[in-house]
Design an enzyme around this catalytic site. Sequence first.
Site, PDB file in Angstrom:
ATOM      1  N   ASP A   1      22.862  13.232 -25.710  1.00 57.11           N
ATOM      2  CA  ASP A   1      21.993  12.211 -25.124  1.00 57.11           C
ATOM      3  C   ASP A   1      22.754  11.416 -24.046  1.00 57.11           C
ATOM      4  OD1 ASP A   1      19.432  10.434 -25.509  1.00 57.11           O
ATOM      5  OD2 ASP A   1      21.111   9.032 -25.639  1.00 57.11           O
TER       6      ASP A   1
ATOM      7  N   VAL B   1       8.226   5.052 -28.513  1.00 59.74           N
ATOM      8  CA  VAL B   1       8.171   4.604 -27.110  1.00 59.74           C
ATOM      9  C   VAL B   1       6.724   4.491 -26.635  1.00 59.74           C
ATOM     10  CG1 VAL B   1       8.865   5.146 -24.739  1.00 59.74           C
ATOM     11  CG2 VAL B   1      10.449   5.570 -26.631  1.00 59.74           C
TER      12      VAL B   1
ATOM     13  N   LYS C   1      22.217  11.223 -19.841  1.00 60.81           N
ATOM     14  CA  LYS C   1      22.136   9.937 -19.127  1.00 60.81           C
ATOM     15  C   LYS C   1      23.228   9.863 -18.047  1.00 60.81           C
ATOM     16  CE  LYS C   1      20.129   7.600 -23.130  1.00 60.81           C
ATOM     17  NZ  LYS C   1      20.404   6.945 -24.407  1.00 60.81           N
TER      18      LYS C   1
ATOM     19  N   ILE D   1      18.142  -1.863 -20.336  1.00 58.91           N
ATOM     20  CA  ILE D   1      19.014  -2.370 -19.253  1.00 58.91           C
ATOM     21  C   ILE D   1      18.535  -1.798 -17.918  1.00 58.91           C
ATOM     22  CG2 ILE D   1      21.363  -2.463 -18.347  1.00 58.91           C
ATOM     23  CD1 ILE D   1      22.413  -1.923 -21.138  1.00 58.91           C
TER      24      ILE D   1
ATOM     25  N   LYS E   1      15.128  11.698 -21.106  1.00 59.30           N
ATOM     26  CA  LYS E   1      16.373  11.958 -20.350  1.00 59.30           C
ATOM     27  C   LYS E   1      16.741  13.430 -20.296  1.00 59.30           C
ATOM     28  CE  LYS E   1      16.667  10.011 -24.364  1.00 59.30           C
ATOM     29  NZ  LYS E   1      16.749   8.875 -25.196  1.00 59.30           N
TER      30      LYS E   1
END
Length: 412
Positions: free
Chosen positions: A200, A14, A204, A135, A104
């Site tokens: 995960d 990232v 979220k 998204i 997250k």
Amino acid sequence: MTVIKVAILGFGTVGEGVYRTIESHADDLEAVLGKKVEVAAILIKNKQRERNIRKDVLVTTDFEDILNLPKLDIVIEAIVNKEPTFTFLQKAIERGCHIITANKEMFAHHGKHLIALANEKSVSVGFEATVAGGIPVIQTLRQLLKINRVQQIQGILNGTSNFILTEMREKKWSFAEALLQAQKNGYAEADPTNDVEGFDAFYKAMILSRIAFGEEPNWKDVEREGITPITSELIEAAEKLELRFKHIASISKEGTQIQVTVKPALVGKENPFYHVEGVENAVSVHSDIVGRITLQGPGAGMFPTASAVIEDLAYVCQNNNIKRNFNQTVSAELEQKKGKAKEFWLITGLSKNVIKPSITCIDEISNGVFVIRADKKDLDNLGKLDETISYFPILGEFESEVVSFEEKVSAL
Ligand code: HSE
């Protein structure tokens, strides 16, 4: 012209994606913000590794070096784990920096605190990259659905799980082969247990719950299950029924209660999630004015995540007072049909001595894999008695003829 000085914490998939995107889209950023954006510093873990970073960027293993920069406007965080990340971001806010995070786990735990601190210091927090990769669902909820009252959100929120399920079905890969490829592609977490056991997606879902409803359920009350119980045999049985396994987070408000489940389910062709394949994620938001909106796109990977971060960068620089926030929101109750009909399930591991009359056997799909109709609470009770049982809800309409119960289970 003044310059916006940015620090990036972490230079993994990232962090590197963000750095490269700031470089490749420098003109676009300048055109939108009216100022140059410059990466001033990058926090790394290992000094020995070769990295393709401009010579004028401070590359350091010490966060204090970054805090002590003479000018620093934005801190972008792309590390894993809750600490020391949370501490770093609090210090960055205290210094008066906007912060952007892709973490997250940390944000699900500490987002509320960071946002409160940021409000105190009049800086902004971007967290688009914490949910559903590229998204733009966070900003859709925060900025574009401010008057709509959200009733329900459902989503495929983990790219790694969806990728594994797709590759197991399409290429007949084993779970291990598919996971290895997801890791090579940079989709999986440092510890992929977080992906495949549903943690995960759970984090979220908690972030989405806060945005949509202003609160979260008690974490202990959330039903969380990953994709590990899904075998190749179950995937094949589902295919025979023209159904696909998807790992789905569902968030709604019933009365005063927030209901969240994060677990695998089966969907048919009519369901918008049926065609969401590979690393794609999808989020379906049901609101009172607009109805249902489904957003779909890449849920993990270097540039999809960098896209979310870079859009946050523009957002924190231009932020005006956004009302739909972690702590302030409106919601509408989902109209639930109380006393609803029994649901359809795909079940394996069912043995004759635990079969109850409340379970209707619909069909045997392959050896030991049945479609049944039953109440969830009956299945949960069975599951407590016998841990070898796995059962997955079939979402939406499902039509099948009831086959004699005795006839179908007599083989067991
Ligand atoms: N490991 C995560 C996933 C990365 O596979 O969805 C994006 O959050």
